[in-house]
Design an enzyme around this catalytic site. Structure first.
Site, short mmCIF file in Angstrom:
data_model
loop_
_atom_site.label_atom_id
_atom_site.label_comp_id
_atom_site.label_asym_id
_atom_site.label_seq_id
_atom_site.Cartn_x
_atom_site.Cartn_y
_atom_site.Cartn_z
N ASP A 102 0.99 -0.95 0.00
CA ASP A 102 -0.04 0.03 -0.11
C ASP A 102 0.75 1.28 0.05
O ASP A 102 1.82 1.31 0.91
CB ASP A 102 -0.86 0.21 1.27
CG ASP A 102 -2.24 0.47 1.02
OD1 ASP A 102 -2.69 1.64 0.66
OD2 ASP A 102 -3.29 -0.28 1.46
N ASP A 203 -3.08 4.88 -1.96
CA ASP A 203 -3.91 5.13 -1.29
C ASP A 203 -4.58 6.55 -1.15
O ASP A 203 -3.43 7.73 -1.36
CB ASP A 203 -3.51 5.08 0.37
CG ASP A 203 -4.40 5.15 1.17
OD1 ASP A 203 -5.14 4.51 1.72
OD2 ASP A 203 -4.10 6.30 2.22
N GLU A 260 -6.80 4.33 -5.56
CA GLU A 260 -8.03 4.74 -4.81
C GLU A 260 -8.22 5.97 -5.22
O GLU A 260 -7.84 6.96 -4.69
CB GLU A 260 -7.88 4.46 -3.32
CG GLU A 260 -8.96 4.69 -2.46
CD GLU A 260 -9.02 5.02 -0.92
OE1 GLU A 260 -9.97 4.40 -0.43
OE2 GLU A 260 -7.88 5.55 -0.64
N HIS A 332 -11.29 -3.34 2.94
CA HIS A 332 -11.06 -3.05 4.43
C HIS A 332 -11.76 -1.55 4.99
O HIS A 332 -11.59 -1.68 6.10
CB HIS A 332 -9.56 -2.94 4.72
CG HIS A 332 -8.92 -1.81 4.27
ND1 HIS A 332 -8.73 -1.46 2.90
CD2 HIS A 332 -8.46 -0.56 4.77
CE1 HIS A 332 -8.24 -0.29 2.71
NE2 HIS A 332 -8.15 -0.02 3.90
N ASP A 333 -12.28 -1.04 3.97
CA ASP A 333 -13.08 0.21 4.57
C ASP A 333 -14.53 0.02 4.30
O ASP A 333 -15.13 1.25 4.64
CB ASP A 333 -12.70 1.46 3.49
CG ASP A 333 -11.32 1.91 3.79
OD1 ASP A 333 -10.56 1.61 4.98
OD2 ASP A 333 -10.56 2.20 2.77
C1 GLC Z 1 -7.82 4.91 2.45
C2 GLC Z 1 -7.59 3.96 3.22
C3 GLC Z 1 -8.27 3.86 4.63
C4 GLC Z 1 -7.74 5.11 5.34
C5 GLC Z 1 -7.42 6.54 4.31
C6 GLC Z 1 -6.56 7.21 5.10
O1 GLC Z 1 -9.04 5.44 2.28
O2 GLC Z 1 -8.14 2.61 2.51
O3 GLC Z 1 -8.49 2.85 5.43
O4 GLC Z 1 -8.36 5.10 6.73
O5 GLC Z 1 -7.15 6.14 3.30
O6 GLC Z 1 -5.11 6.62 4.71
#
Ligand code: GLC
Ligand code: CA
Length: 558
Positions: A102, A203, A260, A332-333
């Site tokens: 990541d 991310d 993302e 995971h979110d």
């Molecule tokens: C992304 C991740 C998440 C995290 C956020 C801040 O959305 O997937 O889990 O809390 O970024 O890094």
């Protein structure tokens, strides 16, 4: 029509996301770790997985469970050592598998040495790595609300300045306008790629470009703050950063990158994932964000099967043959996909398989999140004290502030809590679901006695065996070309609770899902030549009319 795209090594792959903390604990401290992942590589290989994305396992105070990194060049001792990482890379390679890490570079941790140095000397080199503003009495530089609640500005310890954090206050934003910071990021990426990493999941990347001059926007809640999106909408020029990052890093290694990305403008899609795009691919979040409310989770509206279909087709149409999206059911979110996308009370192996096939056969790269292949479901929270996730804790407060009772607030956030996805992987019906011999860091979902890997591995009718069939079909030399590159053409779009589409390449495949518990029928244009996937033992067909059972899903060769 297919094949206009230059073929890439990752196009025909299947990816799997591991959340290390909850995957498998090898030493009994209750925390999943890298040796645990190594032990389970054969489990993943058997499923048919090629690419593994690891959520962060770098050094971190774990304020946001590793998405707050204090050292980009080291593994957190709770997850293992750098030797373990090297072994994982080696063992993966032996099995023709690829490891992604990541890349969390919108922000670091307030425990990173850069931040500590910035506190000591805010006007020096490292002060320039962050967004710092002089503190004014009683007035913040802007009224932006952080993603995890409260203002984005906090005092920079020991100074008369404040720093920006669009996520948690332990996640200070890095200043991408500063070329020295960008150099550090590229150096780190290349260091990992040199080590043999195959690429990154990137991310929160859409946040790296801020709108200048920084200013306040119309408040959208009683707290007088505004959503970060008000600012992001005005931020132009992210492409320059992303193109530079691509050219300086991924491109030189032919590395894989998946962004993302939320809210990109449709016209920007080719820049993001077209030929020579900033990323290899990016996640499709159209279904994920459906029903979200600006007010908070408590006000979100559920997604119906017809909404789900519309969202998928919208993304597919928008993307066409520009490039490849990465398709997910959960991560995971998010809550568990089966609990979210299957109408309440109707989760069963049949309906779980339907969701799996409808998503898996879309054009794009399939990502499976750990436990999804078992049909893992949302967990139950009997009290807010059982929640670990900072986002859920914030949303709980938001719900209380909006006037919900504690019981109502808990019920509302339980549906969306990120902890649903973070409960330990259910390996067996043994204590703690076979995840650890110690005390798990987060409570195991009590349904592990029924839903677990051991029970599903050798059962040809299990959800896992169904995923295995879907993966095998994607890799079958007969059908691969069509499944990977074929165009997607929706069919019977107006039929309620039915989702169906063609995949057309050198073969013609028809995917049909009856997304409800009642039977319904469709009339095929011609008889199918093969039934490739079916979550029932038979099909009911008279002439060309198919009577589909409740939650039946089929992949037919026409
Ligand atoms: C992304 C991740 C998440 C995290 C956020 C801040 O959305 O997937 O889990 O809390 O970024 O890094
Ligand atoms: Ca451990």
């Amino acid at each position: 029509m297919a094949n206009r795209i230059t073929k890439k090594w990752w196009h025909d792959k299947v990816a799997y996301q591991i959340y290390p903390k909850s995957f498998y604990d090898s030493n009994g401290d209750g925390i999943g770790d890298l040796p645990g992942i190594i032990e389970k590589l054969d489990y993943l290989k058997d499923l048919g997985i090629d690419i593994i994305w690891l959520s962060p396992c770098y050094c971190s105070p774990l304020a946001d469970e590793g998405y707050d990194i204090s050292d980009y060049y080291n593994i957190d001792p709770r997850f293992g050592t750098m030797e373990d990482m090297d072994t994982l890379l080696k063992e993966a390679k032996k099995r023709n598998m690829y490891i992604l890490m990541d890349l969390v570079v919108n922000h670091c941790s307030d425990e990173h040495e850069w931040f500590k140095k910035a506190c000591k000397d805010p006007d020096g080199k490292y002060g320039g790595f962050f967004y710092l503003r002089d503190k004014k009495n009683g007035e913040l530089p802007t009224n932006w609300r952080s993603y995890f609640g409260g203002p984005v500005w906090d005092d920079l310890p020991g100074t008369d300045k404040q720093y920006l954090h669009v996520f948690h206050k332990k996640q200070p934003d890095l200043n991408w306008e500063n070329p020295k910071l960008r150099e550090e990021v590229y150096k780190n990426i290349n260091w990992w790629l040199d080590k043999g990493l195959s690429g990154f999941r990137i991310d929160a990347i859409i946040n790296i470009k801020k709108a200048f001059p920084m200013r306040s926007y119309e408040p959208d809640r009683e707290d007088g703050l505004c959503s970060i999106h008000a600012m992001l909408k005005e931020a132009d020029g992210i492409g320059e950063f992303l193109a530079e990052m691509r050219d300086r890093t991924f491109k030189k290694y032919d590395a894989f990158s998946v962004g993302e990305v939320f809210n990109e403008k449709p016209s920007e899609l080719p820049d993001f994932i077209g030929e020579n795009g900033y990323f290899s691919t990016m996640f499709d979040f159209n279904e994920t964000v459906f029903g979200a409310s600006e007010k908070g989770w408590y006000d979100a509206k559920p997604i119906t099967p017809d909404d789900y279909k519309r969202c998928c087709f919208e993304s597919q149409t928008k993307t066409g043959e520009i490039g490849f999206l990465s398709n997910i059911i959960e991560n995971h979110d998010e809550p568990r996909g089966v609990s979210h996308y299957i109408p309440e009370g109707e989760c069963s192996p049949k309906s779980k398989k339907l969701l799996a096939a409808l998503n898996f056969m879309l054009r794009g790269l399939p990502f499976i999140y750990q436990g999804q292949e078992l049909g893992m479901e949302n967990t139950v929270f009997s009290s807010i004290d059982e929640v670990d996730d900072i986002s859920t804790l914030d949303e709980y407060q938001v719900a209380l502030d909006a006037g919900l009772s504690p019981e109502e607030a808990l019920k509302a956030v339980s549906k969306y809590s990120r902890d649903n996805a973070r409960t330990p992987m259910q390996w067996s019906d043994k204590e703690n679901a076979g995840f650890t011999s110690g005390t798990p860091w987060l409570k195991v979902n009590p349904n592990y006695t029924k839903i677990n890997a051991a029970a599903q591995l050798n059962d040809p009718d299990s959800v896992r065996s169904f995923y295995k069939k879907l993966i095998a079909l994607r890799k079958d030399p007969e059908y691969k070309e069509t499944i990977v590159y074929g165009v997607l053409v929706p069919v019977w779009e107006e039929q309620h609770n039915l989702m169906a589409y063609y995949r057309k390449g050198d073969k013609t495949l028809l995917v049909i899902g009856n997304y409800q518990k009642e039977a319904q029928s469709v009339t095929l244009p011609s008889p199918p030549s093969h039934i490739l996937i079916n979550n029932y033992p038979d099909i009911q067909k008279k002439d060309n009319t198919l009577s589909l059972y409740g939650y039946q899903v089929l992949v037919l060769e026409m």
